[in-house]
Design a protein around this motif. Structure first.
Motif, PDB file in Angstrom:
ATOM      1  N   MET A   1       0.845  -1.204   0.000  1.00 44.24           N
ATOM      2  CA  MET A   1       0.000   0.000   0.000  1.00 44.24           C
ATOM      3  C   MET A   1       0.875   1.247   0.000  1.00 44.24           C
ATOM      4  SD  MET A   1      -3.297   0.020   2.458  1.00 44.24           S
ATOM      5  CE  MET A   1      -3.315  -1.667   3.081  1.00 44.24           C
ATOM      6  N   SER A   2       0.668   2.136  -0.928  1.00 44.65           N
ATOM      7  CA  SER A   2       1.451   3.368  -0.938  1.00 44.65           C
ATOM      8  C   SER A   2       0.709   4.409  -0.104  1.00 44.65           C
ATOM      9  CB  SER A   2       1.613   3.871  -2.360  1.00 44.65           C
ATOM     10  OG  SER A   2       0.379   4.356  -2.817  1.00 44.65           O
ATOM     11  N   LEU A   3       1.243   5.618  -0.080  1.00 43.15           N
ATOM     12  CA  LEU A   3       0.575   6.674   0.680  1.00 43.15           C
ATOM     13  C   LEU A   3      -0.567   7.316  -0.111  1.00 43.15           C
ATOM     14  CD1 LEU A   3       3.676   8.362   2.340  1.00 43.15           C
ATOM     15  CD2 LEU A   3       2.046   6.783   3.382  1.00 43.15           C
ATOM     16  N   LYS A   4      -0.775   6.863  -1.332  1.00 40.95           N
ATOM     17  CA  LYS A   4      -1.826   7.433  -2.194  1.00 40.95           C
ATOM     18  C   LYS A   4      -3.182   7.420  -1.513  1.00 40.95           C
ATOM     19  CE  LYS A   4      -0.483   6.706  -6.952  1.00 40.95           C
ATOM     20  NZ  LYS A   4      -0.451   5.650  -7.952  1.00 40.95           N
ATOM     21  N   GLU A   5      -3.513   6.267  -0.948  1.00 42.50           N
ATOM     22  CA  GLU A   5      -4.824   6.131  -0.310  1.00 42.50           C
ATOM     23  C   GLU A   5      -4.941   7.090   0.874  1.00 42.50           C
ATOM     24  OE1 GLU A   5      -5.837   2.133   0.846  1.00 42.50           O
ATOM     25  OE2 GLU A   5      -7.669   2.812   1.873  1.00 42.50           O
ATOM     26  N   TYR A   6      -3.867   7.192   1.641  1.00 46.65           N
ATOM     27  CA  TYR A   6      -3.836   8.120   2.782  1.00 46.65           C
ATOM     28  C   TYR A   6      -4.133   9.540   2.305  1.00 46.65           C
ATOM     29  CZ  TYR A   6      -1.865  11.099   6.462  1.00 46.65           C
ATOM     30  OH  TYR A   6      -1.687  12.063   7.412  1.00 46.65           O
ATOM     31  N   ARG A   7      -3.419   9.976   1.269  1.00 52.62           N
ATOM     32  CA  ARG A   7      -3.581  11.361   0.782  1.00 52.62           C
ATOM     33  C   ARG A   7      -4.947  11.567   0.152  1.00 52.62           C
ATOM     34  NH1 ARG A   7       2.227  11.084  -1.313  1.00 52.62           N
ATOM     35  NH2 ARG A   7       3.414  11.902   0.450  1.00 52.62           N
ATOM     36  N   HIS A   8      -5.389  10.557  -0.543  1.00 54.55           N
ATOM     37  CA  HIS A   8      -6.658  10.656  -1.249  1.00 54.55           C
ATOM     38  C   HIS A   8      -7.825  10.895  -0.283  1.00 54.55           C
ATOM     39  CE1 HIS A   8      -9.313  10.021  -4.623  1.00 54.55           C
ATOM     40  NE2 HIS A   8     -10.043   9.204  -3.881  1.00 54.55           N
ATOM     41  N   LYS A   9      -7.726  10.327   0.913  1.00 53.12           N
ATOM     42  CA  LYS A   9      -8.827  10.417   1.879  1.00 53.12           C
ATOM     43  C   LYS A   9      -8.876  11.755   2.607  1.00 53.12           C
ATOM     44  CE  LYS A   9      -9.473   5.565   3.068  1.00 53.12           C
ATOM     45  NZ  LYS A   9      -9.080   4.492   3.987  1.00 53.12           N
ATOM     46  N   ARG A  10      -7.818  12.548   2.497  1.00 50.01           N
ATOM     47  CA  ARG A  10      -7.714  13.749   3.335  1.00 50.01           C
ATOM     48  C   ARG A  10      -7.652  15.035   2.516  1.00 50.01           C
ATOM     49  NH1 ARG A  10      -5.654   9.497   5.626  1.00 50.01           N
ATOM     50  NH2 ARG A  10      -6.053   9.194   7.841  1.00 50.01           N
ATOM     51  N   LYS A  11      -8.156  16.118   3.128  1.00 50.10           N
ATOM     52  CA  LYS A  11      -8.041  17.437   2.505  1.00 50.10           C
ATOM     53  C   LYS A  11      -7.084  18.236   3.382  1.00 50.10           C
ATOM     54  CE  LYS A  11     -12.573  17.562   0.319  1.00 50.10           C
ATOM     55  NZ  LYS A  11     -13.442  16.611   1.052  1.00 50.10           N
ATOM     56  N   PHE A  12      -5.884  18.429   2.903  1.00 47.97           N
ATOM     57  CA  PHE A  12      -4.846  19.004   3.770  1.00 47.97           C
ATOM     58  C   PHE A  12      -5.034  20.496   4.033  1.00 47.97           C
ATOM     59  CE2 PHE A  12      -3.096  15.026   2.194  1.00 47.97           C
ATOM     60  CZ  PHE A  12      -2.790  14.428   3.403  1.00 47.97           C
ATOM     61  N   ASN A  13      -5.957  21.109   3.317  1.00 47.77           N
ATOM     62  CA  ASN A  13      -6.300  22.496   3.654  1.00 47.77           C
ATOM     63  C   ASN A  13      -7.143  22.560   4.927  1.00 47.77           C
ATOM     64  OD1 ASN A  13      -5.071  23.396   1.351  1.00 47.77           O
ATOM     65  ND2 ASN A  13      -6.963  23.330   0.138  1.00 47.77           N
ATOM     66  N   TYR A  14      -7.755  21.444   5.279  1.00 46.98           N
ATOM     67  CA  TYR A  14      -8.695  21.452   6.397  1.00 46.98           C
ATOM     68  C   TYR A  14      -8.170  20.716   7.622  1.00 46.98           C
ATOM     69  CZ  TYR A  14     -11.939  23.088   2.866  1.00 46.98           C
ATOM     70  OH  TYR A  14     -12.540  23.809   1.884  1.00 46.98           O
ATOM     71  N   THR A  15      -7.374  19.699   7.430  1.00 43.70           N
ATOM     72  CA  THR A  15      -6.888  18.910   8.566  1.00 43.70           C
ATOM     73  C   THR A  15      -5.417  19.237   8.798  1.00 43.70           C
ATOM     74  OG1 THR A  15      -6.561  16.692   9.463  1.00 43.70           O
ATOM     75  CG2 THR A  15      -6.387  16.899   7.066  1.00 43.70           C
ATOM     76  N   SER A  16      -5.030  19.168  10.079  1.00 41.55           N
ATOM     77  CA  SER A  16      -3.627  19.449  10.398  1.00 41.55           C
ATOM     78  C   SER A  16      -2.762  18.190  10.332  1.00 41.55           C
ATOM     79  CB  SER A  16      -3.527  20.075  11.793  1.00 41.55           C
ATOM     80  OG  SER A  16      -4.109  19.207  12.745  1.00 41.55           O
ATOM     81  N   GLU A  17      -3.353  17.087   9.886  1.00 42.85           N
ATOM     82  CA  GLU A  17      -2.571  15.856   9.731  1.00 42.85           C
ATOM     83  C   GLU A  17      -1.476  16.087   8.674  1.00 42.85           C
ATOM     84  OE1 GLU A  17      -5.552  12.238   9.937  1.00 42.85           O
ATOM     85  OE2 GLU A  17      -6.433  13.971   8.949  1.00 42.85           O
ATOM     86  N   PRO A  18      -0.313  15.437   8.842  1.00 43.31           N
ATOM     87  CA  PRO A  18       0.780  15.678   7.886  1.00 43.31           C
ATOM     88  C   PRO A  18       0.507  15.068   6.514  1.00 43.31           C
ATOM     89  CG  PRO A  18       1.370  13.931   9.417  1.00 43.31           C
ATOM     90  CD  PRO A  18       0.061  14.487   9.897  1.00 43.31           C
ATOM     91  N   ARG A  19       0.974  15.767   5.494  1.00 44.11           N
ATOM     92  CA  ARG A  19       0.839  15.263   4.134  1.00 44.11           C
ATOM     93  C   ARG A  19       1.823  14.105   3.926  1.00 44.11           C
ATOM     94  NH1 ARG A  19       1.262  15.611  -1.242  1.00 44.11           N
ATOM     95  NH2 ARG A  19      -0.756  16.112  -2.145  1.00 44.11           N
ATOM     96  N   GLY A  20       3.002  14.242   4.549  1.00 46.30           N
ATOM     97  CA  GLY A  20       4.002  13.186   4.429  1.00 46.30           C
ATOM     98  C   GLY A  20       4.901  13.431   3.250  1.00 46.30           C
ATOM     99  N   LEU A  21       6.104  13.878   3.533  1.00 48.91           N
ATOM    100  CA  LEU A  21       7.019  14.203   2.442  1.00 48.91           C
ATOM    101  C   LEU A  21       7.897  13.008   2.114  1.00 48.91           C
ATOM    102  CD1 LEU A  21       7.954  17.757   3.738  1.00 48.91           C
ATOM    103  CD2 LEU A  21       6.386  17.174   1.878  1.00 48.91           C
ATOM    104  N   GLY A  22       7.860  12.008   2.959  1.00 49.74           N
ATOM    105  CA  GLY A  22       8.667  10.820   2.700  1.00 49.74           C
ATOM    106  C   GLY A  22      10.004  10.928   3.396  1.00 49.74           C
ATOM    107  N   VAL A  23      10.377   9.892   4.060  1.00 51.93           N
ATOM    108  CA  VAL A  23      11.637   9.848   4.791  1.00 51.93           C
ATOM    109  C   VAL A  23      12.317   8.574   4.329  1.00 51.93           C
ATOM    110  CG1 VAL A  23      12.617   9.587   7.104  1.00 51.93           C
ATOM    111  CG2 VAL A  23      10.640  11.074   6.771  1.00 51.93           C
ATOM    112  N   SER A  24      13.598   8.663   4.025  1.00 53.01           N
ATOM    113  CA  SER A  24      14.254   7.464   3.521  1.00 53.01           C
ATOM    114  C   SER A  24      14.595   6.527   4.679  1.00 53.01           C
ATOM    115  CB  SER A  24      15.500   7.845   2.742  1.00 53.01           C
ATOM    116  OG  SER A  24      16.323   8.626   3.565  1.00 53.01           O
TER     117      SER A  24
END
Ligand code: MN
Length: 155
Positions: A1-24
């Motif tokens: 599972m990628s982070l696509k589903e996570y991002r797809h479910k959220r509106k980052f203008n409205y929630t303070s949850e992190p978008r996730g920039l990716g960490v190696s």
């Protein structure tokens, strides 16, 4: 599972949850968190920091919603429903997800710490948790679809 589903479910203008920039992938100890999530139904979310696939990929938080919470007694089996991977930045998230947004409600950190990965197969994950509340060896066992059992074991 990628982070696509996570991002797809959220509106980052409205929630303070992190978008996730990716960490190696790094070599520090992997971390875990258990969020107490006061959504429409109170539940706990167990999140383990690990590569998105068994054979690698970026670090994500593999996540399970646990309706009854993570058992602290040995041998008590609780249902844990696999949900979308979350970005590693989510490990520090706490706050209020606004009404109308996905997962709306208050999110608290119930426990947090590091863990040692003892085994990872597609249908079985064994970890030793070093949290404040959770300590010891835990097994996640996939028995059907997204449904896993979560229990504490002697080893
Ligand atoms: Mn949740």
């Amino acid at each position: 599972m990628s982070l696509k589903e996570y991002r797809h479910k959220r509106k980052f203008n409205y929630t303070s949850e992190p978008r996730g920039l990716g960490v190696s992938v790094s070599h520090r100890k992997p971390r875990f968190v258990v969020h107490e999530h006061h959504a429409s139904h109170l539940h706990w979310d167990l999140r383990l920091e690990m590569p998105e696939r068994i054979k690698g990929g970026r670090l994500v938080l593999k996540s399970w919603a646990v309706p009854k919470g993570v058992p602290t007694k040995e041998g008590v089996k609780h249902l844990a429903v696999n949900v979308e991977d979350h970005p590693v930045e989510y490990i520090d998230f706490k706050g209020i997800i606004p009404a109308g947004q996905y997962g709306a409600g208050k999110v608290l950190i119930w426990d947090k710490g590091t863990f040692k990965l003892l085994e990872r197969k597609s249908k079985a994950i064994k970890v030793e948790l070093f949290g404040k509340k959770l300590k010891g060896v835990y097994v996640l066992f996939n028995f059907r679809g997204k449904n896993w059992f979560l229990f504490k074991t002697q080893e």
